[in-house]
Design a protein around this motif. Structure first.
Motif, PDB file in Angstrom:
ATOM      1  N   LYS A  79       0.797  -1.228   0.000  1.00 23.49           N
ATOM      2  CA  LYS A  79       0.000   0.000   0.000  1.00 23.49           C
ATOM      3  C   LYS A  79       0.834   1.284   0.000  1.00 23.49           C
ATOM      4  O   LYS A  79       0.699   2.118   0.893  1.00 23.49           O
ATOM      5  N   ILE A  81       1.665   5.016  -0.717  1.00 21.07           N
ATOM      6  CA  ILE A  81       0.797   6.181  -0.940  1.00 21.07           C
ATOM      7  C   ILE A  81       1.605   7.412  -1.348  1.00 21.07           C
ATOM      8  O   ILE A  81       1.094   8.521  -1.364  1.00 21.07           O
ATOM      9  N   ASP A 113      -2.144  11.647  -2.266  1.00 18.63           N
ATOM     10  CA  ASP A 113      -3.422  12.262  -1.900  1.00 18.63           C
ATOM     11  C   ASP A 113      -3.321  13.658  -1.289  1.00 18.63           C
ATOM     12  O   ASP A 113      -4.268  14.422  -1.341  1.00 18.63           O
TER      13      ASP A 113
END
Length: 153
Positions: A79, A81, A113
């Motif tokens: 994961k 990011i 993000d």
């Protein structure tokens, strides 16, 4: 014995293996040119335009769902990011620091993000991906792609 180092950054922590620093720098230069050319072929709008957050989130959701992007480019952590908008690869938070230490002239690291992305950067991510970058480096003689944060070359 193999020389150790990142994508050519002095004082960076990494263990990409290549016969010499010059070879590592050459690999990084080739990869940047490869992705830049791919991005330029697909750009139809202003490359420096900031992409709206909603559009960025949609693109990253799709890209991060791809199996090859579910694991960090630099380590086996799941994961990731963060991303290198220079090389179009996804990286884990801890590895983002190692990539940042390489310097922005080597790799430009962004949060997927939290940061704003330009059209050009987002297109690099679409054209890139962890699997394509691994294939490129291996085809050009780099065998060990995982950065080890505890070692310094």
């Amino acid at each position: 014995s193999d020389a150790r180092g990142g994508l050519g950054g002095v004082g960076a922590r990494a263990s990409l293996r290549a016969p010499s620093r010059r070879t590592r720098r050459t690999h990084a230069s080739h990869l940047r040119r490869f992705f830049f050319a791919a991005v330029q072929r697909t750009m139809s709008t202003n490359p420096k335009e900031i992409v709206p957050k909603a559009e960025t989130a949609k693109v990253f959701k799709k890209l991060m769902a791809m199996p090859e992007n579910k694991v960090c480019f630099d380590c086996p952590q799941r994961k990731p990011i963060w991303a290198s908008s220079t090389f179009g690869v996804f990286i884990y938070l801890d590895c983002s620091g190692g990539q940042r230490r390489l310097g922005t002239h080597i790799t430009f690291v962004r949060s997927c993000d939290m940061d704003s992305w330009t059209r050009e950067q987002l297109e690099t991510m679409k054209q890139g991906g962890n699997d394509k970058a691994r294939q490129f480096f291996r085809a050009n003689g780099v065998r060990d792609l995982h950065i080890r944060q505890d070692q310094k070359y």
